[in-house]
Design a protein around this motif. Structure first.
Motif, PDB file in Angstrom:
ATOM      1  N   THR A  94      24.366  13.763   6.688  1.00  0.00           N
ATOM      2  CA  THR A  94      24.582  14.031   8.111  1.00  0.00           C
ATOM      3  C   THR A  94      23.313  13.908   8.951  1.00  0.00           C
ATOM      4  N   SER A  95      22.242  13.342   8.413  1.00  0.00           N
ATOM      5  CA  SER A  95      20.992  13.252   9.155  1.00  0.00           C
ATOM      6  C   SER A  95      21.037  12.115  10.164  1.00  0.00           C
ATOM      7  N   ALA A  96      20.679  12.435  11.405  1.00  0.00           N
ATOM      8  CA  ALA A  96      20.569  11.413  12.446  1.00  0.00           C
ATOM      9  C   ALA A  96      19.296  10.599  12.297  1.00  0.00           C
ATOM     10  N   TYR A  97      18.403  11.042  11.394  1.00  0.00           N
ATOM     11  CA  TYR A  97      17.113  10.390  11.204  1.00  0.00           C
ATOM     12  C   TYR A  97      16.960   9.894   9.774  1.00  0.00           C
ATOM     13  N   VAL A  98      16.139   8.864   9.623  1.00  0.00           N
ATOM     14  CA  VAL A  98      15.695   8.445   8.300  1.00  0.00           C
ATOM     15  C   VAL A  98      14.174   8.537   8.303  1.00  0.00           C
ATOM     16  N   ALA A  99      13.618   9.075   7.233  1.00  0.00           N
ATOM     17  CA  ALA A  99      12.180   9.367   7.205  1.00  0.00           C
ATOM     18  C   ALA A  99      11.374   8.206   6.646  1.00  0.00           C
ATOM     19  N   ILE A 100      10.097   8.259   6.934  1.00  0.00           N
ATOM     20  CA  ILE A 100       9.098   7.428   6.272  1.00  0.00           C
ATOM     21  C   ILE A 100       8.078   8.382   5.653  1.00  0.00           C
ATOM     22  N   PRO A 101       7.370   7.957   4.588  1.00  0.00           N
ATOM     23  CA  PRO A 101       6.459   8.886   3.891  1.00  0.00           C
ATOM     24  C   PRO A 101       5.142   9.118   4.626  1.00  0.00           C
ATOM     25  N   VAL A 102       5.271   9.656   5.819  1.00  0.00           N
ATOM     26  CA  VAL A 102       4.155  10.180   6.612  1.00  0.00           C
ATOM     27  C   VAL A 102       4.351  11.682   6.649  1.00  0.00           C
ATOM     28  N   PHE A 103       3.270  12.442   6.398  1.00  0.00           N
ATOM     29  CA  PHE A 103       3.397  13.887   6.238  1.00  0.00           C
ATOM     30  C   PHE A 103       2.451  14.590   7.212  1.00  0.00           C
ATOM     31  N   PRO A 104       2.923  14.813   8.443  1.00  0.00           N
ATOM     32  CA  PRO A 104       2.046  15.388   9.473  1.00  0.00           C
ATOM     33  C   PRO A 104       1.509  16.766   9.128  1.00  0.00           C
ATOM     34  N   SER A 105       2.272  17.527   8.328  1.00  0.00           N
ATOM     35  CA  SER A 105       1.838  18.883   7.998  1.00  0.00           C
ATOM     36  C   SER A 105       1.933  19.108   6.495  1.00  0.00           C
ATOM     37  N   PRO A 139      10.243   0.824  10.851  1.00  0.00           N
ATOM     38  CA  PRO A 139       9.615   1.783   9.923  1.00  0.00           C
ATOM     39  C   PRO A 139       8.196   1.419   9.516  1.00  0.00           C
ATOM     40  N   MET A 140       7.949   0.151   9.211  1.00  0.00           N
ATOM     41  CA  MET A 140       6.598  -0.215   8.783  1.00  0.00           C
ATOM     42  C   MET A 140       5.613  -0.216   9.942  1.00  0.00           C
ATOM     43  N   SER A 141       6.076  -0.553  11.138  1.00  0.00           N
ATOM     44  CA  SER A 141       5.180  -0.487  12.294  1.00  0.00           C
ATOM     45  C   SER A 141       4.719   0.949  12.534  1.00  0.00           C
ATOM     46  N   VAL A 142       5.647   1.889  12.442  1.00  0.00           N
ATOM     47  CA  VAL A 142       5.308   3.297  12.617  1.00  0.00           C
ATOM     48  C   VAL A 142       4.406   3.780  11.489  1.00  0.00           C
ATOM     49  N   MET A 143       4.739   3.404  10.275  1.00  0.00           N
ATOM     50  CA  MET A 143       3.950   3.812   9.100  1.00  0.00           C
ATOM     51  C   MET A 143       2.491   3.367   9.239  1.00  0.00           C
ATOM     52  N   LYS A 144       2.287   2.111   9.572  1.00  0.00           N
ATOM     53  CA  LYS A 144       0.930   1.572   9.706  1.00  0.00           C
ATOM     54  C   LYS A 144       0.139   2.312  10.774  1.00  0.00           C
ATOM     55  N   ALA A 145       0.768   2.593  11.886  1.00  0.00           N
ATOM     56  CA  ALA A 145       0.058   3.245  12.990  1.00  0.00           C
ATOM     57  C   ALA A 145      -0.350   4.667  12.630  1.00  0.00           C
ATOM     58  N   PHE A 146       0.551   5.413  11.983  1.00  0.00           N
ATOM     59  CA  PHE A 146       0.220   6.795  11.630  1.00  0.00           C
ATOM     60  C   PHE A 146      -0.849   6.838  10.534  1.00  0.00           C
ATOM     61  N   GLU A 147      -0.829   5.888   9.623  1.00  0.00           N
ATOM     62  CA  GLU A 147      -1.892   5.800   8.613  1.00  0.00           C
ATOM     63  C   GLU A 147      -3.247   5.545   9.277  1.00  0.00           C
ATOM     64  N   LYS A 148      -3.279   4.616  10.210  1.00  0.00           N
ATOM     65  CA  LYS A 148      -4.530   4.279  10.882  1.00  0.00           C
ATOM     66  C   LYS A 148      -5.051   5.453  11.695  1.00  0.00           C
ATOM     67  N   SER A 149      -4.155   6.163  12.355  1.00  0.00           N
ATOM     68  CA  SER A 149      -4.563   7.315  13.164  1.00  0.00           C
ATOM     69  C   SER A 149      -5.182   8.403  12.290  1.00  0.00           C
ATOM     70  N   LYS A 150      -4.567   8.663  11.148  1.00  0.00           N
ATOM     71  CA  LYS A 150      -5.109   9.671  10.235  1.00  0.00           C
ATOM     72  C   LYS A 150      -6.480   9.260   9.712  1.00  0.00           C
ATOM     73  N   ALA A 151      -6.639   7.976   9.385  1.00  0.00           N
ATOM     74  CA  ALA A 151      -7.918   7.491   8.862  1.00  0.00           C
ATOM     75  C   ALA A 151      -9.041   7.693   9.877  1.00  0.00           C
ATOM     76  N   ILE A 152      -8.750   7.451  11.136  1.00  0.00           N
ATOM     77  CA  ILE A 152      -9.750   7.668  12.185  1.00  0.00           C
ATOM     78  C   ILE A 152     -10.100   9.149  12.284  1.00  0.00           C
ATOM     79  N   ALA A 153      -9.104  10.015  12.228  1.00  0.00           N
ATOM     80  CA  ALA A 153      -9.351  11.460  12.313  1.00  0.00           C
ATOM     81  C   ALA A 153     -10.222  11.936  11.160  1.00  0.00           C
ATOM     82  N   LEU A 154      -9.963  11.452   9.953  1.00  0.00           N
ATOM     83  CA  LEU A 154     -10.770  11.861   8.799  1.00  0.00           C
ATOM     84  C   LEU A 154     -12.190  11.334   8.898  1.00  0.00           C
TER      85      LEU A 154
END
Length: 330
Positions: free
Chosen positions: A69-80, A239-254
């Motif tokens: 029943t999920s309206a969403y499908v996830a990608i393996p990005v783990f904000p928390s 999904p891959m466009s979002v995945m790539k962007a969140f990976e890059k953002s985390k790398a900059i933060a670290l």
């Protein structure tokens, strides 16, 4: 081709700032970022699917995914992610000197199925032999007695879950000794203001968490990132466009966290804490991606199903869009 105009609801974390500030772009997307607290995001996403892309409770999302029943499908990005040995609070007069003393007690929870609570019940059972059926669970809001359980549950018959009395909060009940302990992702206000009646279960939660990590190699995942399912069906590249962007953002933060010539966070001793974390957990200690987190996810999902929270035993791959399970290499 015009970019998709999408809403993105996430917490105000350092690992999101490069995205929010526009330093990192999501290919093909013109995003509107909504920086909100997890409780608001999860409630609005799970009840009304208010967002196009959003942070999701791993537990609530697993409940919905297992039920189909999920309206969403996830990608393996783990904000928390968080070790949850700091998530157990006890009344000092309840006779709780060690974890095993929780047996037979009344334990407050803001919601039974919260991800943090699943992780706590996992280590309480595996390390100290405390089963969910060994205590009485009292569900109520931390500070607002009108809080509700976001998703419907079908718990085993031997698990006793009762609602807090009308008008009562679990923070107030803990301080007054009306419950013996409290488990949840936030500290109750009675603890934050230094009530002499309330303390951590563990005298040194960080030491307990480090020892547990050395034994299990588990760094608990709290949240994942969901994309509206109908959008993914229309735009399979998303999904891959979002995945790539969140990976890059985390790398900059670290990378910025590593530069301690002028500390980027308002806290001293970051350099020593960062070094100790990498010595314990490796350089990629906050990993995204499927392969690096399969072990942690499967441990969580096994516990989730055993507790009766998910209606079927999910495997880690069941949570994510197939395109996000692997990536290209050069």
């Amino acid at each position: 081709m015009s970019k998709l105009q999408l809403s993105v609801a996430v917490g105000p974390y350092d690992r999101m700032r490069p995205l929010v500030d526009g330093e990192v772009q999501i290919e093909g997307v013109d995003p509107t970022f909504l920086l909100q607290e997890p409780e608001e995001i999860f409630f609005r996403a799970l009840r009304h699917a208010d967002y196009d892309i959003c942070e999701l409770s791993l537990s609530s999302y697993s409940v919905k995914t297992a039920a189909g029943t999920s309206a969403y499908v996830a990608i393996p990005v783990f904000p928390s992610r968080a070790f949850r040995h700091t998530s157990v609070y006890v009344n000092v007069n309840a006779g709780i000197k060690k974890p095993e003393d929780l047996k037979g007690k009344r334990i407050g929870v803001p919601e039974y199925q919260l991800t943090a609570n699943v992780w706590v019940r996992l280590f309480l059972e595996e390390e100290y032999g405390i089963k969910a059926s060994d205590v009485t669970w009292v569900r109520g809001g931390y500070e607002d007695p009108t809080r509700v359980e976001k998703v419907s549950l079908n718990l085993p018959k031997d698990v006793e879950l009762v609602n807090a009395p009308q008008g009562e909060t679990i923070s107030g009940m803990l301080e007054a000794g009306e419950i013996d302990a409290l488990i949840g992702p936030r500290a109750p206000s009675c603890f934050d203001r230094g009530s002499p009646n309330v303390k951590y279960l563990f005298d040194d939660p960080q030491a307990e968490a480090v020892a547990w990590y050395r034994k299990t190699k588990l760094f608990p995942i709290m949240h994942t990132l969901g994309i509206r399912r109908t959008l993914v069906e229309q735009h399979p590249w998303l999904p891959m466009s979002v995945m790539k962007a969140f990976e890059k953002s985390k790398a900059i933060a670290l990378r910025r966290l590593t530069d301690t010539s002028a500390t980027k966070v308002t806290l001293p001793f970051i350099e020593t804490q960062l070094r100790a974390t990498r010595e314990l957990m490796g350089d990629d200690f906050w990993s995204y991606g499927f392969a690096a987190n399969q072990h942690t996810l499967n441990r969580f999902l096994t516990q989730h199903y055993a507790e009766g929270l998910s209606s079927r035993l999910l495997k880690a791959a069941d949570l994510f869009h197939p395109a996000s399970l692997e990536s290209f290499s050069i």
